[in-house]
Design a protein around this motif. Structure first.
Motif, PDB file in Angstrom:
ATOM      1  N   THR A 195      25.850 -25.944  40.764  1.00 28.29           N
ATOM      2  CA  THR A 195      26.752 -26.974  41.275  1.00 28.29           C
ATOM      3  C   THR A 195      26.045 -27.851  42.311  1.00 28.29           C
ATOM      4  OG1 THR A 195      28.681 -25.608  40.817  1.00 28.29           O
ATOM      5  CG2 THR A 195      28.969 -27.370  42.429  1.00 28.29           C
TER       6      THR A 195
ATOM      7  N   VAL B 237      23.688 -30.128  40.455  1.00 30.79           N
ATOM      8  CA  VAL B 237      24.459 -31.177  39.772  1.00 30.79           C
ATOM      9  C   VAL B 237      24.769 -32.308  40.757  1.00 30.79           C
ATOM     10  CG1 VAL B 237      26.726 -31.716  38.786  1.00 30.79           C
ATOM     11  CG2 VAL B 237      25.443 -29.743  37.951  1.00 30.79           C
TER      12      VAL B 237
ATOM     13  N   ARG C 201      23.390 -37.637  33.111  1.00 28.27           N
ATOM     14  CA  ARG C 201      23.718 -36.481  32.276  1.00 28.27           C
ATOM     15  C   ARG C 201      22.719 -35.369  32.512  1.00 28.27           C
ATOM     16  NH1 ARG C 201      21.801 -34.784  27.364  1.00 28.27           N
ATOM     17  NH2 ARG C 201      23.313 -33.864  25.945  1.00 28.27           N
TER      18      ARG C 201
ATOM     19  N   GLN D 223      21.719 -31.445  30.726  1.00 27.25           N
ATOM     20  CA  GLN D 223      21.971 -30.572  29.592  1.00 27.25           C
ATOM     21  C   GLN D 223      21.284 -29.239  29.792  1.00 27.25           C
ATOM     22  OE1 GLN D 223      20.363 -32.994  26.346  1.00 27.25           O
ATOM     23  NE2 GLN D 223      18.885 -31.381  25.960  1.00 27.25           N
TER      24      GLN D 223
ATOM     25  N   THR E 267      29.963 -23.264  32.444  1.00 24.55           N
ATOM     26  CA  THR E 267      31.372 -23.658  32.364  1.00 24.55           C
ATOM     27  C   THR E 267      31.970 -23.820  33.758  1.00 24.55           C
ATOM     28  OG1 THR E 267      31.597 -22.588  30.211  1.00 24.55           O
ATOM     29  CG2 THR E 267      33.626 -23.008  31.434  1.00 24.55           C
TER      30      THR E 267
ATOM     31  N   GLY F 216      31.154 -27.033  35.432  1.00 27.17           N
ATOM     32  CA  GLY F 216      31.667 -28.255  34.828  1.00 27.17           C
ATOM     33  C   GLY F 216      30.968 -28.729  33.574  1.00 27.17           C
ATOM     34  N   PHE F 217      30.105 -27.903  32.991  1.00 23.48           N
ATOM     35  CA  PHE F 217      29.442 -28.268  31.738  1.00 23.48           C
ATOM     36  C   PHE F 217      30.371 -27.995  30.567  1.00 23.48           C
ATOM     37  CE2 PHE F 217      25.954 -28.116  34.583  1.00 23.48           C
ATOM     38  CZ  PHE F 217      24.883 -28.772  34.012  1.00 23.48           C
ATOM     39  N   GLU F 218      30.177 -28.774  29.501  1.00 23.53           N
ATOM     40  CA  GLU F 218      30.950 -28.596  28.271  1.00 23.53           C
ATOM     41  C   GLU F 218      29.995 -28.323  27.116  1.00 23.53           C
ATOM     42  OE1 GLU F 218      34.685 -31.569  28.922  1.00 23.53           O
ATOM     43  OE2 GLU F 218      32.799 -32.461  28.240  1.00 23.53           O
TER      44      GLU F 218
ATOM     45  N   TYR G 163      24.918 -27.269  26.075  1.00 24.41           N
ATOM     46  CA  TYR G 163      25.923 -27.701  27.037  1.00 24.41           C
ATOM     47  C   TYR G 163      25.465 -28.985  27.710  1.00 24.41           C
ATOM     48  CZ  TYR G 163      28.241 -23.184  26.731  1.00 24.41           C
ATOM     49  OH  TYR G 163      28.921 -22.094  26.284  1.00 24.41           O
ATOM     50  N   GLN G 164      26.418 -29.782  28.147  1.00 23.52           N
ATOM     51  CA  GLN G 164      26.100 -30.987  28.902  1.00 23.52           C
ATOM     52  C   GLN G 164      27.124 -31.208  29.995  1.00 23.52           C
ATOM     53  OE1 GLN G 164      26.309 -34.485  26.436  1.00 23.52           O
ATOM     54  NE2 GLN G 164      28.492 -34.283  26.076  1.00 23.52           N
ATOM     55  N   ARG G 165      26.689 -31.951  30.996  1.00 25.07           N
ATOM     56  CA  ARG G 165      27.627 -32.414  32.022  1.00 25.07           C
ATOM     57  C   ARG G 165      27.336 -33.885  32.245  1.00 25.07           C
ATOM     58  NH1 ARG G 165      29.696 -30.440  37.788  1.00 25.07           N
ATOM     59  NH2 ARG G 165      30.809 -32.375  38.253  1.00 25.07           N
TER      60      ARG G 165
END
Length: 180
Positions: free
Chosen positions: A117, A120, A131, A133, A148, A151-153, A174-176
């Motif tokens: 975090t 990020v 972005r 990843q 997760t 905040g990554f998807e 995963y990416q944010r």
């Protein structure tokens, strides 16, 4: 811009330095069995101070060129984890690739979630990236939980994506997105 964040009373996230080489060698040696299922196969030389100096030298060169951010999780003089943002691409992409590990004895304390975090926020606010990843092995539920919570998807599945533990392994991607 240097990064230094207290993750707990005893663990700090900070930029790697050449002076960390011996502590890195110790950390990799201490965690060798723990990490071998998640990382590329490593030659015995990798676990030496000399090899870690070479790795850190290269990383500091990449950081100086704006192509990466290379961090350690430190507890006193000990390295207890790594967090790297590598392969930063500018221009239309503004992207970086995230990789990390934590000492086997420190998992489950939320340290890596706080570390990711923090990185990020640094990538968004100081580096102006769009972005990030990351990829995990499908069975690495702990890493997927970190991403997760940070905040990554999940955005994809990559067959035979990376050579891990001597074999080409599938990865969940995963990416944010940092800016909307």
């Amino acid at each position: 811009m240097p990064l230094s964040v207290a993750l707990s009373d005893d663990v700090v996230l900070r930029d790697v330095t050449i002076d960390d080489a011996a502590a890195l060698a110790d950390a990799y040696t201490r965690n060798r069995a723990h990490l071998e299922q998640w990382e590329p196969a490593r030659p015995d030389d990798f676990f030496t101070e000399a090899a870690q100096k070479r790795v850190v030298d290269l990383q500091l060169e990449q950081a100086g060129a704006g192509r990466g951010v290379f961090l350690v999780l430190a507890s006193g003089d000990d390295v207890v984890g790594r967090l790297n943002l590598a392969d930063i691409v500018r221009g239309a992409f503004q992207n970086g690739n995230l990789g990390y590990w934590i000492d086997a004895d420190l998992g489950g304390r939320g340290l890596m979630t706080r570390a990711v975090t923090s990185l990020v926020e640094h990538a968004r606010d100081a580096l102006d990236l769009h972005r990030l990843q990351a990829g995990t092995l499908p069975h690495n539920k702990a890493s997927q939980a970190v991403l997760t919570r940070a905040g990554f998807e999940r955005f994809g599945y990559a067959p035979r994506y990376m050579r891990i533990a001597g074999e080409w392994r599938d990865h969940i991607l995963y990416q944010r997105i940092l800016h909307d």
